[in-house]
Design a protein around this motif. Structure first.
Motif, PDB file in Angstrom:
ATOM      1  N   UNK A  67       0.822  -1.204   0.000  1.00  0.00           N
ATOM      2  CA  UNK A  67       0.000   0.000   0.000  1.00  0.00           C
ATOM      3  C   UNK A  67       0.860   1.259   0.000  1.00  0.00           C
ATOM      4  N   UNK A  68       1.933   1.268   0.753  1.00  0.00           N
ATOM      5  CA  UNK A  68       2.825   2.424   0.748  1.00  0.00           C
ATOM      6  C   UNK A  68       3.412   2.650  -0.637  1.00  0.00           C
ATOM      7  N   UNK A  69       3.806   1.581  -1.298  1.00  0.00           N
ATOM      8  CA  UNK A  69       4.357   1.698  -2.650  1.00  0.00           C
ATOM      9  C   UNK A  69       3.343   2.296  -3.617  1.00  0.00           C
ATOM     10  N   UNK A  70       2.053   2.103  -3.327  1.00  0.00           N
ATOM     11  CA  UNK A  70       0.998   2.625  -4.196  1.00  0.00           C
ATOM     12  C   UNK A  70       0.536   4.019  -3.779  1.00  0.00           C
ATOM     13  N   UNK A  71       1.224   4.645  -2.824  1.00  0.00           N
ATOM     14  CA  UNK A  71       0.903   6.007  -2.431  1.00  0.00           C
ATOM     15  C   UNK A  71      -0.060   6.149  -1.278  1.00  0.00           C
ATOM     16  N   UNK A  72      -0.347   5.050  -0.597  1.00  0.00           N
ATOM     17  CA  UNK A  72      -1.219   5.115   0.570  1.00  0.00           C
ATOM     18  C   UNK A  72      -0.441   5.516   1.822  1.00  0.00           C
ATOM     19  N   UNK A  73      -1.150   6.111   2.762  1.00  0.00           N
ATOM     20  CA  UNK A  73      -0.634   6.350   4.105  1.00  0.00           C
ATOM     21  C   UNK A  73      -1.359   5.411   5.062  1.00  0.00           C
ATOM     22  N   UNK A  74      -0.603   4.652   5.845  1.00  0.00           N
ATOM     23  CA  UNK A  74      -1.214   3.727   6.812  1.00  0.00           C
ATOM     24  C   UNK A  74      -1.651   4.523   8.028  1.00  0.00           C
ATOM     25  N   UNK A  75      -2.929   4.447   8.365  1.00  0.00           N
ATOM     26  CA  UNK A  75      -3.449   5.239   9.480  1.00  0.00           C
ATOM     27  C   UNK A  75      -3.990   4.381  10.619  1.00  0.00           C
ATOM     28  N   UNK A  76      -3.988   3.063  10.470  1.00  0.00           N
ATOM     29  CA  UNK A  76      -4.477   2.227  11.566  1.00  0.00           C
ATOM     30  C   UNK A  76      -4.643   0.791  11.128  1.00  0.00           C
ATOM     31  N   UNK A  77      -5.264   0.008  12.018  1.00  0.00           N
ATOM     32  CA  UNK A  77      -5.534  -1.386  11.703  1.00  0.00           C
ATOM     33  C   UNK A  77      -5.172  -2.314  12.835  1.00  0.00           C
ATOM     34  N   UNK A  78      -5.311  -3.610  12.575  1.00  0.00           N
ATOM     35  CA  UNK A  78      -4.950  -4.668  13.508  1.00  0.00           C
ATOM     36  C   UNK A  78      -4.171  -5.715  12.726  1.00  0.00           C
ATOM     37  N   UNK A  79      -3.912  -6.854  13.354  1.00  0.00           N
ATOM     38  CA  UNK A  79      -3.217  -7.928  12.637  1.00  0.00           C
ATOM     39  C   UNK A  79      -4.053  -8.504  11.506  1.00  0.00           C
ATOM     40  N   UNK A  80      -5.355  -8.210  11.487  1.00  0.00           N
ATOM     41  CA  UNK A  80      -6.246  -8.793  10.486  1.00  0.00           C
ATOM     42  C   UNK A  80      -6.694  -7.812   9.407  1.00  0.00           C
ATOM     43  N   UNK A  81      -6.404  -6.546   9.554  1.00  0.00           N
ATOM     44  CA  UNK A  81      -6.781  -5.582   8.518  1.00  0.00           C
ATOM     45  C   UNK A  81      -5.938  -4.317   8.665  1.00  0.00           C
ATOM     46  N   UNK A  82      -5.933  -3.542   7.586  1.00  0.00           N
ATOM     47  CA  UNK A  82      -5.182  -2.294   7.545  1.00  0.00           C
ATOM     48  C   UNK A  82      -6.118  -1.169   7.119  1.00  0.00           C
TER      49      UNK A  82
END
Length: 334
Positions: A267-282
């Motif tokens: 996702x980062x490579x595609x221009x996304x910013x990670x803003x949260x999640x758990x071990x089962x979802x982002x």
């Protein structure tokens, strides 16, 4: 108690959940099949279902089967008194049942979060407000907290929970892979009910199995409300076996952590910013989220998006190398 805008209509429009591909298939009729459904937070590599004796399917569940499941759940969740655990056909059944057992109250749901909580309380005539933090719950008689939150993954430490209102409901559907001290299940305070999901971590959502951990009076009322044979014989047997399988859970935890890291990098490579999640979802953010949803849909991939958070998308975990490669290809804008 300051409220956020109403996130659902309990009297009409149904709540949108992950896992329903019918609408997205209609929107993208030319997408390749099979679809890759990343719209849920369910382990894509489920617990291997054991062979069951034929009578498991042909006979009504027994008290002994139920007691064995409850004992396994008590060990898994660190609960001292098995009498405080109630087994149900999924946590959704408990989310619907609890508001029926409480006098009409002022209810604060910390959110936006899993919308069924506010919908079910409001359906039973309670005065419901969605608030942005525990501090804003004010004088609410019932406080509902999803912990870790769905979809943000926010985890409130148990020591930060407020003094008990009439009832504190803590939905721990995604807590299985967090440190054990993050859960309230093994140290249940008064006037508190904890919900635990089976299907998400064990990847068997279709089995329909969940648990409430509650003080004895509420546990008794919940059992009475759910009625006899609430959990099917196959669910009792599979749940008992899986909850006792420490080796499988340890291996699954390691794999899920590695897969979540791989998902984040894609996702980062595609221009996304990670803003949260758990071990089962982002939970990820993109300035052109709408176009990304269309790109994924045309490629036969389904993810969750949120009308109240138009720049955010929730990605479940791909199940194998082929699924990861398909996601990377669909997001490639070169």
């Amino acid at each position: 108690m300051s409220a956020l805008p109403n996130m659902g209509d309990p009297n009409g429009t149904p709540v949108v959940h992950g896992g329903d591909l019918s609408a997205v298939r209609q929107r993208f009729p030319d997408a390749p099949s099979p679809w890759l459904d990343l719209s849920t937070g369910i382990n894509p590599m489920p617990y291997p279902v054991p062979d069951l004796p034929p009578e498991t399917w042909s006979r009504l569940p027994t008290r002994e089967q139920n007691d064995a499941l409850i004992a396994a759940a008590a060990r898994r969740y660190g609960v001292r008194d098995p009498a405080t655990i109630v087994a149900a056909p999924g946590t959704q059944a408990l989310i619907q049942a609890i508001p029926r057992l409480v006098p009409r109250s002022r209810v604060a749901v910390v959110g936006p979060t899993y919308e069924e909580h506010q919908v079910c309380w409001r359906r039973q005539g309670h005065d419901v407000a969605v608030v942005s933090s525990l501090d804003e719950a004010g004088d609410a008689e019932v406080v509902v907290l999803v912990n870790p939150d769905n979809p943000t993954g926010r985890l409130v430490p148990v020591e930060a929970l407020p003094p008990r209102p009439r009832l504190l409901v803590v939905d721990e559907a995604f807590i299985d892979l967090s440190p054990s001290e993050a859960s309230l299940a093994g140290r249940l305070p008064p006037r508190t009910v904890v919900l635990r999901s089976f299907g998400k971590t064990y990847g068997l959502a279709g089995l329909r199995l969940g648990f409430a951990v509650a003080n004895p009076d509420l546990a008794f009322s919940l059992r009475d409300e759910l009625g006899p044979w609430a959990v099917s014989g196959p669910a009792l047997e599979i749940g008992r076996t899986a909850l006792a399988d420490n080796a499988w859970l340890d291996a699954a935890s390691r794999r899920l952590q590695a897969d979540r890291h791989q998902l984040d990098e894609i996702l980062k490579d595609a221009g996304f910013t990670i803003v949260g999640g758990t071990s089962l979802f982002c939970l990820a953010e993109h300035p052109e989220a709408s176009s990304m949803i269309d790109r994924l849909g045309r490629g036969g991939l389904h993810v969750r998006h949120f009308p109240h958070w138009p720049s955010r998308m929730r990605f479940g975990l791909p199940g194998d190398a082929t699924a990861f490669a398909r996601l990377r290809t669909a997001l490639d804008t070169r």
